[in-house]
Design an enzyme around this catalytic site. Structure first.
Site, PDB file in Angstrom:
ATOM      1  N   ASP A 174       0.909  -1.162   0.000  1.00  0.00           N
ATOM      2  CA  ASP A 174       0.000   0.000   0.000  1.00  0.00           C
ATOM      3  C   ASP A 174       0.943   1.204   0.000  1.00  0.00           C
ATOM      4  O   ASP A 174       1.158   1.833   1.022  1.00  0.00           O
ATOM      5  CB  ASP A 174      -0.961  -0.012   1.200  1.00  0.00           C
ATOM      6  CG  ASP A 174      -0.286  -0.061   2.560  1.00  0.00           C
ATOM      7  OD1 ASP A 174       0.819  -0.639   2.682  1.00  0.00           O
ATOM      8  OD2 ASP A 174      -0.859   0.490   3.532  1.00  0.00           O
ATOM      9  N   HIS A 180       8.938  -0.457   9.539  1.00  0.00           N
ATOM     10  CA  HIS A 180       8.095  -1.649   9.488  1.00  0.00           C
ATOM     11  C   HIS A 180       8.353  -2.480   8.224  1.00  0.00           C
ATOM     12  O   HIS A 180       8.771  -3.633   8.285  1.00  0.00           O
ATOM     13  CB  HIS A 180       6.616  -1.252   9.491  1.00  0.00           C
ATOM     14  CG  HIS A 180       6.229  -0.336  10.599  1.00  0.00           C
ATOM     15  ND1 HIS A 180       6.079  -0.754  11.892  1.00  0.00           N
ATOM     16  CD2 HIS A 180       5.929   0.987  10.608  1.00  0.00           C
ATOM     17  CE1 HIS A 180       5.708   0.256  12.650  1.00  0.00           C
ATOM     18  NE2 HIS A 180       5.609   1.321  11.893  1.00  0.00           N
TER      19      HIS A 180
HETATM   20  C1  BDR Z   1       2.030  -0.727   8.817  1.00  0.00           C
HETATM   21  O1  BDR Z   1       0.903   0.094   8.521  1.00  0.00           O
HETATM   22  C2  BDR Z   1       1.209   0.951   7.441  1.00  0.00           C
HETATM   23  O2  BDR Z   1       0.826   2.244   7.758  1.00  0.00           O
HETATM   24  C3  BDR Z   1       2.695   0.908   7.240  1.00  0.00           C
HETATM   25  O3  BDR Z   1       3.034   1.102   5.879  1.00  0.00           O
HETATM   26  C4  BDR Z   1       3.057  -0.458   7.743  1.00  0.00           C
HETATM   27  O4  BDR Z   1       2.909  -1.406   6.715  1.00  0.00           O
HETATM   28  C5  BDR Z   1       2.500  -0.439  10.223  1.00  0.00           C
HETATM   29  O5  BDR Z   1       1.499  -0.750  11.156  1.00  0.00           O
HETATM   30 CA    CA Z   2       2.633  -0.702   4.394  1.00  0.00          CA
END
Ligand code: BDR
Ligand code: CA
Length: 322
Positions: free
Chosen positions: A8, A243
């Protein structure tokens, strides 16, 4: 190894692309788009633009499903726009790609890739699990032939980031994540347990800026936006969570994390909907199909992260490829 990223494409998803493209072990055979930080169309636009900017205009990008498996629409949450910017990449502008998304379906691309590459294929979803859930429903046999799935999502030993128990990617489509977790597919969960230990600061983004390429300055500007958002949402951390790139890091080198073998589920009913937790019904099943990362070698990952992303933004790998 052959890699598919399912993104995303927000800020840390973009960093995941850079990590993959700066890794000599990786052949990024495609990106499949999902929704979350942005709408799926915007995420696909970003993935095309970022792969162009990094000198890899041959990476095919497929537009995946645009909303959760049990919903019929999706709207970006205000908190997502706050963290990733309205355009998903920190409101930094980079040129649109002259390419468009591939014509075929993202779900069929995933299925065909598993059938072609088998155990050599690692699939890394860093948004909701909607596309892989659809692929497993359409072709359940890929469960046994895929190399592995290394997903960013969930929280086992720490609280969630959208509620006390739920992490953002899982909370977008808990039903899809639960189906994946209980499918028996070999999956490693890279959740907030470890991703909130791998933090980037302005000192690091300054190093990209000093490289002085369009791509390096873009990465620095975009990530500074993300670090600033974290100063508001999680000031105690002192940096932004890496992340999505950590999931790619583990796909390339599983020894970066220590894991707990466990059969997992996602709560889909009641007030804890979206919680990632051990599956009580499969507690005594000796065959554990999932691994949950509970420890991470932070200095080693951060070193790899800065090295590989710096290679990507210097154009070193793309130039070598020419
Ligand atoms: C995840 O949520 C999204 O906002 C970030 O890209 C990451 O994949 C972190 O909780
Ligand atoms: Ca993400």
């Amino acid at each position: 190894m052959k890699l598919i990223l399912d993104l995303d494409t927000g800020i840390d998803d973009t960093l995941a692309i850079a990590y993959a493209l700066g890794s000599p072990e990786v052949d990024l055979i495609g990106i499949t788009g999902t929704y979350g930080n942005v709408r799926v169309e915007q995420g696909v636009r970003n993935a095309l633009a970022v792969t162009d900017l990094l000198g890899f205009p041959n990476v095919p990008v497929y537009q995946g499903l645009g909303h959760a498996s049990r919903k019929d629409s999706f709207e970006v949450q205000p908190i997502s726009a706050f963290i990733h910017g309205d355009n998903g990449i920190g409101d930094v502008s980079i040129p649109d790609s002259s390419r468009s998304a591939e014509q075929g379906s993202a779900v069929d691309f995933i299925i065909d890739a598993v059938k072609t590459y088998g155990k050599d294929l690692v699939y890394v979803p860093t948004g909701p699990m909607t596309n892989i859930d659809a692929a497993l429903k359409k072709a359940p046999e890929i469960r046994d032939s895929i190399g592995s799935i290394v997903l960013m999502g969930g929280a086992l030993t720490v609280p969630g980031n959208v509620s006390a128990w739920s992490e953002a990617n899982i909370s977008q489509d808990p039903d899809a994540a639960n189906a994946l977790f209980r499918s028996g597919a070999p999956a490693t969960m890279i959740g907030l347990d470890v991703t909130l230990q791998t933090l980037l600061t302005y000192n690091d983004t300054r190093k990209w800026r000093e490289i002085g390429t369009k791509a390096s300055i873009f990465l620095a500007d975009m990530t500074d936006y993300y670090i600033k958002a974290y100063e508001t949402t999680a000031p105690h951390l002192g940096g932004c969570g890496l992340h999505d790139p950590l999931a790619v890091g583990v796909a390339v080198d599983p020894s970066l994390v220590t894991v707990l073998p466990i059969n997992m589920q996602v709560d889909v009913e009641g007030p804890t909907r979206g919680r990632t937790i051990g599956d009580g019904e499969r507690l005594n099943d000796a065959h554990k199909t999932m691994r949950v990362a509970v420890g991470v070698d932070v200095p080693r990952f951060l070193k790899e992260f800065m090295h590989r992303t710096s290679v990507a933004v210097s154009g070193k790998r793309s130039n070598e490829a020419k």
